[in-house]
Enzyme design. Structure first.
Site, mmCIF file in Angstrom:
data_model
loop_
_atom_site.group_PDB
_atom_site.id
_atom_site.type_symbol
_atom_site.label_atom_id
_atom_site.label_comp_id
_atom_site.label_asym_id
_atom_site.label_seq_id
_atom_site.Cartn_x
_atom_site.Cartn_y
_atom_site.Cartn_z
ATOM 1 N N GLU A 280 0.811 -1.217 0.000
ATOM 2 C CA GLU A 280 0.000 0.000 0.000
ATOM 3 C C GLU A 280 0.843 1.265 0.000
ATOM 4 O O GLU A 280 0.378 2.331 -0.395
ATOM 5 C CB GLU A 280 -0.987 0.002 1.178
ATOM 6 C CG GLU A 280 -0.389 0.285 2.553
ATOM 7 C CD GLU A 280 0.325 -0.926 3.142
ATOM 8 O OE1 GLU A 280 0.950 -0.803 4.195
ATOM 9 O OE2 GLU A 280 0.272 -2.010 2.516
ATOM 10 N N ASP A 322 18.928 17.768 -32.957
ATOM 11 C CA ASP A 322 19.406 18.687 -33.982
ATOM 12 C C ASP A 322 20.819 19.111 -33.567
ATOM 13 O O ASP A 322 21.211 18.967 -32.413
ATOM 14 C CB ASP A 322 18.484 19.905 -34.064
ATOM 15 C CG ASP A 322 18.749 20.749 -35.304
ATOM 16 O OD1 ASP A 322 19.678 20.407 -36.065
ATOM 17 O OD2 ASP A 322 18.043 21.751 -35.503
ATOM 18 N N ASP A 585 13.961 21.930 -29.661
ATOM 19 C CA ASP A 585 13.500 23.182 -29.060
ATOM 20 C C ASP A 585 12.667 24.029 -30.013
ATOM 21 O O ASP A 585 12.330 25.165 -29.694
ATOM 22 C CB ASP A 585 14.694 24.003 -28.560
ATOM 23 C CG ASP A 585 15.677 24.345 -29.684
ATOM 24 O OD1 ASP A 585 15.412 23.976 -30.846
ATOM 25 O OD2 ASP A 585 16.703 24.993 -29.393
ATOM 26 N N ASP A 589 9.419 20.512 -33.695
ATOM 27 C CA ASP A 589 9.911 19.370 -32.926
ATOM 28 C C ASP A 589 8.828 18.728 -32.062
ATOM 29 O O ASP A 589 9.072 17.678 -31.460
ATOM 30 C CB ASP A 589 11.068 19.808 -32.008
ATOM 31 C CG ASP A 589 12.334 20.115 -32.791
ATOM 32 O OD1 ASP A 589 12.632 19.366 -33.730
ATOM 33 O OD2 ASP A 589 13.003 21.110 -32.461
ATOM 34 N N ASN A 653 6.124 -14.431 3.142
ATOM 35 C CA ASN A 653 5.197 -14.394 4.266
ATOM 36 C C ASN A 653 3.863 -15.062 3.946
ATOM 37 O O ASN A 653 3.245 -15.686 4.809
ATOM 38 C CB ASN A 653 4.964 -12.948 4.709
ATOM 39 C CG ASN A 653 6.127 -12.410 5.528
ATOM 40 O OD1 ASN A 653 6.884 -13.172 6.124
ATOM 41 N ND2 ASN A 653 6.290 -11.096 5.543
ATOM 42 N N ASN A 678 3.907 -4.522 9.550
ATOM 43 C CA ASN A 678 3.874 -3.844 8.253
ATOM 44 C C ASN A 678 4.301 -2.390 8.377
ATOM 45 O O ASN A 678 5.087 -1.876 7.575
ATOM 46 C CB ASN A 678 2.460 -3.943 7.675
ATOM 47 C CG ASN A 678 2.356 -3.340 6.293
ATOM 48 O OD1 ASN A 678 3.121 -3.684 5.400
ATOM 49 N ND2 ASN A 678 1.410 -2.432 6.107
ATOM 50 N N ASP A 682 7.950 -0.680 6.917
ATOM 51 C CA ASP A 682 7.854 0.349 5.874
ATOM 52 C C ASP A 682 8.648 1.609 6.220
ATOM 53 O O ASP A 682 8.976 2.396 5.326
ATOM 54 C CB ASP A 682 6.394 0.738 5.631
ATOM 55 C CG ASP A 682 5.705 -0.214 4.653
ATOM 56 O OD1 ASP A 682 6.426 -0.825 3.838
ATOM 57 O OD2 ASP A 682 4.469 -0.336 4.705
#
Length: 838
Positions: A280, A322, A585, A589, A653, A678, A682
């Site tokens: 999560e 270019d 640029d 392009d 697990n 958990n 984390d």
């Protein structure tokens, strides 16, 4: 609102403005009102980001189960579980919120600008400060900041493909259109989200933001950037892990019910396991890692506009660009003006400078070089008309009149030699005008000679238009060729070294230029390519897509390329199996930037190029690009570390839980212990973005490898499960642990192994040969110490943890060390195979 039905007078009255624009004070009042309306209609910002943390169906089900448990009187456990869930979700929210703010601050550096009349003067403003009633000045390359009505225009062509789907530019002019005109037929109006291809105009802005045609398009219909390989990989990985988790969780729930354990307790256990096993925090950790990578890249003058593009940036193995400003200084200098016979000519010089001085299209280095020429008196000359440059004609024409000498009107056209020659029927010589056909071969030879000398060569032609000085592009015919303009753009100091550095990073470099093949070939040799392979636009036109795909990898320089051919080259390179970057640029392009895996532009680029790009360089320098690539690869490497850690721990697990449920007469872990495990595991993972990366992980392009991740998950998952079962056996058979001691012992062992496996997996080297990042190491040690101490505290007791005898704790530490040594051996085998696949 039907802007196209309004006359100019009606539109000015409607928005309470005038042809000279708004005053600065009036505009400020309107901007304040505009921002107030936008904040009311806001997207929720932080609130929506917070709610997104709770959108997981598993978290919602867990909250429902907790409500049922609360109704049955189990209040303490419910409050503990709720506290852990809230801490986990708030942690994810805070990190994603910080990452989003950091990226927003970086993007402000390269904000698009628009030119508006304020107090009667042209003023450059951020696009989001344009308000209703502003009069905006448009030139080639500008993004249109709102829906508006044309007040004046000259040869205006606008790319409206984002609205109409039509790829060919639409011509716009002042006038009245029919009441029932379709979007593509509203030639007197321009719309937000489109951009100017050529020409100039002044536009009265009538609507902005959500009230525009573009703003009114449903979110699901708007043009969206295609999903990157990295995003597809993350999505596929998350979906795979969730599917596997659900299968195992349902099986574990069924097993517990089969053995007549309390249904609610079994349901809570299964849901807590599902929440604990699903990644999560993956979105938060990816956002943190990418945002930190973007900040580091910004320190190297590289701004990331779209975070997922960082992966493609690191995976890039071909860069196309270019030559102007990349391989060359970008400071074009006029080296000579010659007549048709090749002799120096002051007349050709004067006409070229007049053409450049009076043009009003987009800024370019050729015209800047001509305007910088000293010693030319232009007093007495006035501009009468202009046909701006575009990338189809490749010509620019202006009409000038000299008020003193003869009051005649002269059209002066300059542009690409071949394109200028195509509209000429005569040639000016010291002996008078001669037919083009008698001089064509000699002119082409002089052009070749000048080009072979490394010059960029333009042609210049004239025509007397005194009888009709108002011109269009159709008047570019029956002209007289006047001479040659020779420009030099010297190679940039360090360009050859920068290209070599890109090669050491595994990135091939290809030049795509509109210049002729001789100039391109000369440049290639100056860059250290002994015999550069050149492919021209004409040859490209004759090739099939299949033939181009087979040939494209061999070509070093694509010369005389038309704007629409750039995209074709990029697509061919991608189909040949490359991850392609394109550095551009210019106005022409945008399509190539969209087609590339990673579009790269520069801060001085036209707005449409910057908006099409994924990454913007604050300095037009290949050395900057190479440093940005390294940072991109570091970011990708740190993101993949979390993927490896999550897969190895979670998959193992799940196996362990399934097996334990078969033979244990009690739950192997309580729901609140699973969630605490958990949360604690984390915490160090959130610091992975700060970890150091070994040089060998940066020196080559790396891509998302689904097959290797699956194999890695199975291999390390099985290793993890083996040591979990070893722990079960030791606790039950050797140490004769009680239910609470078993749960505490496995809580400690599973958390310790998950914490320290980070140190193994974070590097391809031996664990003793690669130093982890300081913050990651400190976070891991702090959480490890907390894990060992927690069973002996009052907080541990709230989670059902009990003090363990020293023999238990010593045994668990030994098992953890054995697990790390085994994982180190398995890692070496796995990463050797990975290196063989690259």
């Amino acid at each position: 609102m039907n802007i196209h039905l309004l006359s100019i007078e009606e539109a000015l009255r409607h928005v309470e403005s005038q042809a000279g624009g708004l005053s600065a004070s009036h505009a400020a009042e309107r901007l304040a009102l505009q921002k107030a309306r936008q904040s009311k209609r806001g997207d929720g910002g932080a609130c929506r980001l917070l709610l997104n943390q709770f959108r997981s169906p598993l978290v919602i089900l867990l909250l429902v189960a907790m409500s049922i448990s609360l109704a049955l009187g189990d209040r303490m456990d419910v409050l503990i579980v709720l506290m852990v869930v809230l801490m986990s979700t708030l942690l994810g929210f805070w990190q994603e919120y910080r990452a989003a703010n950091a990226v927003a601050a970086l993007l402000a550096v390269i904000q698009a600008k628009a030119t508006a009349l304020r107090d009667g003067k042209e003023t450059d403003l951020p696009v989001d400060e344009i308000v209703q009633g502003d009069v905006v000045v448009l030139r080639a390359g500008d993004t249109i900041p709102g829906d508006g009505l044309l007040l004046e225009s000259k040869d205006l062509f606008v790319d409206e493909s984002t609205l109409t789907g039509e790829s060919y530019p639409a011509e716009k002019k002042v006038g009245v259109v029919a009441a029932g005109a379709r979007q593509s037929e509203r030639t007197n109006s321009v719309f937000e989200g489109t951009h100017v291809v050529s020409g100039t105009a002044r536009v009265l802005i009538v609507t902005t933001g959500d009230e525009t045609e573009f703003g009114g398009i449903s979110e699901r219909l708007r043009l969206r950037a295609p999903e990157t390989d990295f995003e597809r990989g993350l999505r596929g990985f998350g979906e795979m892990l969730i599917r596997m988790t659900l299968v195992f969780v349902i099986a574990i729930f069924a097993i517990n019910v089969f053995f007549h354990r309390p249904v609610l307790e079994a349901f809570m256990f299964a849901l807590a396991l599902a929440v604990g096993m699903t990644p999560e925090l993956l979105p938060a950790i990816v956002s943190i890692t990418l945002a930190r990578g973007a900040k580091h890249m910004a320190q190297e003058h590289v701004i990331v506009r779209r975070l997922p593009a960082i992966e493609n940036f690191g995976s890039m193995n071909v860069l196309c660009s270019d030559k102007t400003g990349t391989l060359t200084e970008g400071q074009v200098k006029l080296q000579g003006t010659h007549d048709a016979l090749g002799n120096p000519s002051d007349t050709v010089r004067l006409h070229a400078i007049l053409n450049a001085t009076f043009e009003s299209g987009f800024a370019n280095p050729i015209d800047a070089a001509l305007r910088a020429e000293p010693g030319i008196d232009l007093s007495g000359f006035t501009k009468c008309d202009e046909v701006p440059y575009d990338f189809i004609r490749k010509r620019l024409s202006v009409v000038v009149e000299h008020a003193v000498v003869d009051r005649r009107h002269l059209m002066i056209t300059k542009g690409a030699f071949v394109n200028v020659l195509a509209v000429c029927t005569k040639v000016a010589t010291p002996d008078g005008e001669k037919p083009m056909e008698s001089m064509r071969e000699a002119l082409q030879q002089r052009f070749a000679d000048f080009s072979n000398a490394g010059h960029r060569v333009l042609g210049l032609a004239t025509r007397d238009v005194t009888d009709d000085p108002v011109i269009t592009k159709d008047d570019e015919q029956e002209m007289t060729f006047a001479g040659f303009l020779l420009f030099d753009d010297p190679p940039k100091a360090g360009a050859m070294e920068a290209i070599q550095e890109l090669r050491t990073l595994g990135i091939g470099f290809k030049v795509i230029t509109g210049d002729n093949r001789l100039v391109g070939q000369s440049l290639g040799m100056q860059m250290g390519i002994a015999k550069p392979e050149v492919l021209t636009g004409d040859a490209l036109h004759e090739m099939s897509d299949t033939a181009l795909i087979a040939r494209v990898g061999e070509v070093d320089i694509f010369a005389e390329i038309e704007p629409n051919q750039k995209e074709r080259v990029i697509i061919a390179l991608r189909k040949a199996g490359n991850v392609v970057g394109y550095l551009g640029d210019g106005i022409n392009d945008a399509s190539a930037l969209h087609a590339a895996d990673v579009g790269i532009s520069v801060d001085g680029a036209v707005d449409v190029a910057k908006e099409a790009a994924d990454i913007v360089l604050l300095r037009h320098d290949l050395a900057v690009l190479a440093r940005g690539v390294r940072n991109g690869r570091i970011t990708f490497a740190n993101t993949i570390k979390y993927i490896f850690i999550t897969t190895s721990a979670n998959f193992g697990n799940m196996f362990s839980m399934a097996g334990a449920s078969l033979f244990l007469p009690f739950l192997p872990l309580l729901p609140k212990q699973i969630l605490l495990n958990n949360l604690l595991s984390d915490l160090p993972a959130l610091t992975i973005a700060t970890d150091s990366v070994d040089p060998e992980q940066v020196n080559r392009p790396r891509r998302w490898d689904h097959q290797f991740i699956r194999r890695f998950m199975i291999a390390f998952g099985l290793v993890s499960s083996v040591f979990d079962y070893l722990t079960f056996g030791v606790l039950m058979l050797m140490l004769h642990a009680s239910e609470a001691q078993f749960q505490t012992g496995w809580f400690v062992e599973s958390l310790m192994t998950e914490l320290f496996i980070v140190m193994v997996i974070r590097t391809h080297r031996s664990i003793f040969q690669s130093k982890p990042g300081r913050i990651l190491a400190i976070a891991t040690l702090i959480v490890s110490g907390t894990t060992i101490i927690l069973p002996y505290t009052a907080i541990g007791a709230l989670f059902g943890l009990v003090p363990l005898p020293w023999t238990f704790m010593l045994t668990l530490i030994v098992i953890t060390l054995l697990y790390l040594l085994t994982s180190e051996m398995v890692k070496r085998v796995m990463f050797v195979r990975l290196e063989q696949r690259i």
